[in-house]
Design an enzyme around this catalytic site. Structure first.
Site, PDB file in Angstrom:
ATOM      1  CB  THR A 221      -0.902   0.030   1.259  1.00 58.30           C
ATOM      2  OG1 THR A 221      -0.046   0.011   2.428  1.00 58.30           O
ATOM      3  CG2 THR A 221      -1.851  -1.156   1.314  1.00 58.30           C
ATOM      4  N   GLY A 223       2.410   4.487  -0.932  1.00 59.11           N
ATOM      5  CA  GLY A 223       2.091   5.534  -1.907  1.00 59.11           C
ATOM      6  C   GLY A 223       0.632   5.614  -2.333  1.00 59.11           C
ATOM      7  CB  THR A 224      -2.586   4.113  -1.123  1.00 62.26           C
ATOM      8  OG1 THR A 224      -2.233   4.297   0.242  1.00 62.26           O
ATOM      9  CG2 THR A 224      -2.453   2.663  -1.490  1.00 62.26           C
ATOM     10  N   GLY A 225      -1.788   7.149  -0.802  1.00 67.84           N
ATOM     11  CA  GLY A 225      -2.271   8.522  -0.602  1.00 67.84           C
ATOM     12  C   GLY A 225      -1.751   9.458  -1.684  1.00 67.84           C
ATOM     13  CB  CYS A 226       1.565   9.723  -3.396  1.00 64.54           C
ATOM     14  SG  CYS A 226       2.630   9.757  -1.954  1.00 64.54           S
TER      15      CYS A 226
HETATM   16  N1  LIG Z   1      -5.966  -2.196   1.957  1.00 64.51           N
HETATM   17  C1  LIG Z   1      -6.724  -1.303   1.317  1.00 64.51           C
HETATM   18  N2  LIG Z   1      -7.783  -1.702   0.561  1.00 64.51           N
HETATM   19  C2  LIG Z   1      -8.531  -0.812  -0.105  1.00 64.51           C
HETATM   20  N3  LIG Z   1      -8.316   0.504  -0.085  1.00 64.51           N
HETATM   21  C3  LIG Z   1      -7.287   0.975   0.657  1.00 64.51           C
HETATM   22  C4  LIG Z   1      -6.434   0.099   1.399  1.00 64.51           C
HETATM   23  N4  LIG Z   1      -5.481   0.868   2.030  1.00 64.51           N
HETATM   24  C5  LIG Z   1      -5.727   2.137   1.675  1.00 64.51           C
HETATM   25  N5  LIG Z   1      -6.813   2.215   0.861  1.00 64.51           N
HETATM   26  C6  LIG Z   1      -7.335   3.422   0.212  1.00 64.51           C
HETATM   27  O1  LIG Z   1      -6.204   4.099  -0.311  1.00 64.51           O
HETATM   28  C7  LIG Z   1      -6.372   5.504  -0.212  1.00 64.51           C
HETATM   29  C8  LIG Z   1      -5.272   6.099   0.650  1.00 64.51           C
HETATM   30  O2  LIG Z   1      -5.635   5.911   2.004  1.00 64.51           O
HETATM   31  P1  LIG Z   1      -4.644   5.939   3.222  1.00 64.51           P
HETATM   32  O3  LIG Z   1      -5.459   6.253   4.432  1.00 64.51           O
HETATM   33  O4  LIG Z   1      -3.846   4.661   3.242  1.00 64.51           O
HETATM   34  O5  LIG Z   1      -3.697   7.149   2.830  1.00 64.51           O
HETATM   35  P2  LIG Z   1      -2.230   7.485   3.251  1.00 64.51           P
HETATM   36  O6  LIG Z   1      -1.934   6.961   4.623  1.00 64.51           O
HETATM   37  O7  LIG Z   1      -2.068   8.939   3.027  1.00 64.51           O
HETATM   38  O8  LIG Z   1      -1.368   6.676   2.187  1.00 64.51           O
HETATM   39  P3  LIG Z   1       0.240   6.502   2.104  1.00 64.51           P
HETATM   40  O9  LIG Z   1       0.873   7.247   3.249  1.00 64.51           O
HETATM   41  O10 LIG Z   1       0.450   5.024   2.157  1.00 64.51           O
HETATM   42  O11 LIG Z   1       0.615   7.055   0.783  1.00 64.51           O
HETATM   43  C9  LIG Z   1      -7.795   5.691   0.338  1.00 64.51           C
HETATM   44  O12 LIG Z   1      -8.683   5.777  -0.762  1.00 64.51           O
HETATM   45  C10 LIG Z   1      -8.020   4.410   1.135  1.00 64.51           C
HETATM   46  O13 LIG Z   1      -9.399   4.140   1.296  1.00 64.51           O
HETATM   47  C1  LIG Z   2       8.278  11.519  -1.086  1.00 65.04           C
HETATM   48  C2  LIG Z   2       7.190  10.829  -0.356  1.00 65.04           C
HETATM   49  N1  LIG Z   2       5.991  11.434  -0.266  1.00 65.04           N
HETATM   50  C3  LIG Z   2       4.976  10.814   0.406  1.00 65.04           C
HETATM   51  C4  LIG Z   2       5.177   9.584   0.996  1.00 65.04           C
HETATM   52  C5  LIG Z   2       4.046   8.938   1.781  1.00 65.04           C
HETATM   53  O1  LIG Z   2       3.608   7.812   1.182  1.00 65.04           O
HETATM   54  C6  LIG Z   2       6.454   8.998   0.863  1.00 65.04           C
HETATM   55  N2  LIG Z   2       6.734   7.783   1.413  1.00 65.04           N
HETATM   56  N3  LIG Z   2       7.432   9.644   0.192  1.00 65.04           N
END
Ligand SMILES: Nc1ncnc2c1ncn2[C@@H]1O[C@H](COP(=O)(O)OP(=O)(O)OP(=O)(O)O)[C@@H](O)[C@H]1O
Ligand SMILES: Cc1ncc(CO)c(N)n1
Length: 286
Positions: A221, A223-226
């Site tokens: 997971t 980079g999901t938020g990015c």
């Molecule tokens: N295991 C999962 N299954 C389905 N959707 C997920 C899962 N994990 C994260 N998501 C989705 O991915 C997106 C990013 O959510 P998350 O809360 O993980 O963000 P984040 O912590 O900023 O991400 P990261 O820091 O890993 O880049 C949201 O749409 C969330 O619902």
């Molecule tokens: C550069 C960068 N931005 C955001 C995140 C959070 O996923 C990461 N790991 N690295």
């Protein structure tokens, strides 16, 4: 910043990512460029921080001089019409101030802020001392996309462990900052991973729209938020409607997580599969 009018571009949206790097390609600018391309946009990138990281964690961060950051930003905006901006890792107060000043000067049509604070690995990507500046930046963008720990910092409260509490915090953030909030439920310990768009700032009273999806059983997971924020900026530039943009991106992200394990990149929390919808021949079961 007032919500933009409908723009619904008929051409490829030009989308600028302002973020840090990930040499393993799963997060930061590398993830943003893949996500923008996957959503049919033309990706551009300004680097705020060079991050020596991989799927296991962050080793070190090199921050370029602020004057050079400003030169990168101006090099793009002096030449290219920018349809959308996605902001990711900013790192420290000085970096936030340069980006903030550029936003006020250039007034891009559409700005999505992922208020990056801590990596999936648990490493800090924003200095403690920069949290107040980050709160200030929230008020100048169109959409902010916090995960639950980031939302807690932005409202100055403990981390929500139940979804209704997260929605309340998102309402308070939206009303206080005058900005739409996409709160992400990826950190909940539930079978689903809900997100919600909360806009307590629009003229038509408060709006709340939830985007539900099952939790995919994967540890990949990173980079999901990015990826989510860059993709939403791109589809919003194309459609002019947050609900349409977030719905389309949530469906794509679900697939990107479902096919993440096929990539086999690194030994920690690996990347999602940004191009799962295009690489049908290479993915078993597609
Ligand atoms: N295991 C999962 N299954 C389905 N959707 C997920 C899962 N994990 C994260 N998501 C989705 O991915 C997106 C990013 O959510 P998350 O809360 O993980 O963000 P984040 O912590 O900023 O991400 P990261 O820091 O890993 O880049 C949201 O749409 C969330 O619902
Ligand atoms: C550069 C960068 N931005 C955001 C995140 C959070 O996923 C990461 N790991 N690295």
């Amino acid at each position: 910043m007032a919500l933009l009018g409908p723009l619904a571009l008929r051409r490829v949206p030009r989308v600028l990512s302002i973020a840090g790097t990930d040499p393993t390609g799963g997060a930061g600018i590398q993830a943003d460029l893949k996500s923008i391309a996957a959503m049919g946009g033309y990706g551009m990138a300004v680097v705020t921080a060079l991050v020596a990281q991989n799927t296991r964690g962050v080793r070190s961060v090199h921050t370029p001089p602020t004057a050079f950051l400003r030169e990168q930003l101006d090099a793009v905006s002096d030449d290219v019409i920018i349809d959308a901006v996605k902001i990711g890792m900013l790192g420290d107060v000085a970096t936030i101030e340069v980006v903030h000043e550029w936003l006020l000067r250039i007034q891009p049509q559409l700005v999505v802020l992922d208020p990056v604070m801590i990596a999936t690995s648990g490493d800090r990507l924003l200095a403690d001392s920069a949290e107040a500046s980050m709160r200030g930046l929230v008020g100048t963008v169109n959409l902010v996309t916090p995960n639950l720990p980031e939302l807690a910092v932005l409202v100055g409260e403990p981390i929500a462990t139940h979804w209704p509490d997260a929605l309340d915090q998102a309402r308070r953030l939206s009303a206080g900052a005058g900005t739409a909030v996409l709160v992400k439920g990826g950190h909940l310990l539930t079978d689903s991973s809900p997100d919600a768009l909360v806009d307590a700032a629009g003229g038509a009273g408060e709006t709340l729209r939830e985007f539900l999806g099952p939790r995919v059983a994967t540890s990949n997971t990173h980079g999901t938020g990015c990826s989510l924020s860059a993709a939403v900026a791109t589809v919003m530039a194309r459609t002019g409607d947050w609900g349409t943009a977030i719905g389309e991106v949530k469906g794509w992200l679900q697939g990107a997580l479902t096919y993440a394990d096929e990539l086999q990149v690194g030994e920690g929390s690996g990347p999602i599969n940004h191009f799962h919808h295009l690489w049908t021949a290479a993915l078993p079961g597609k």
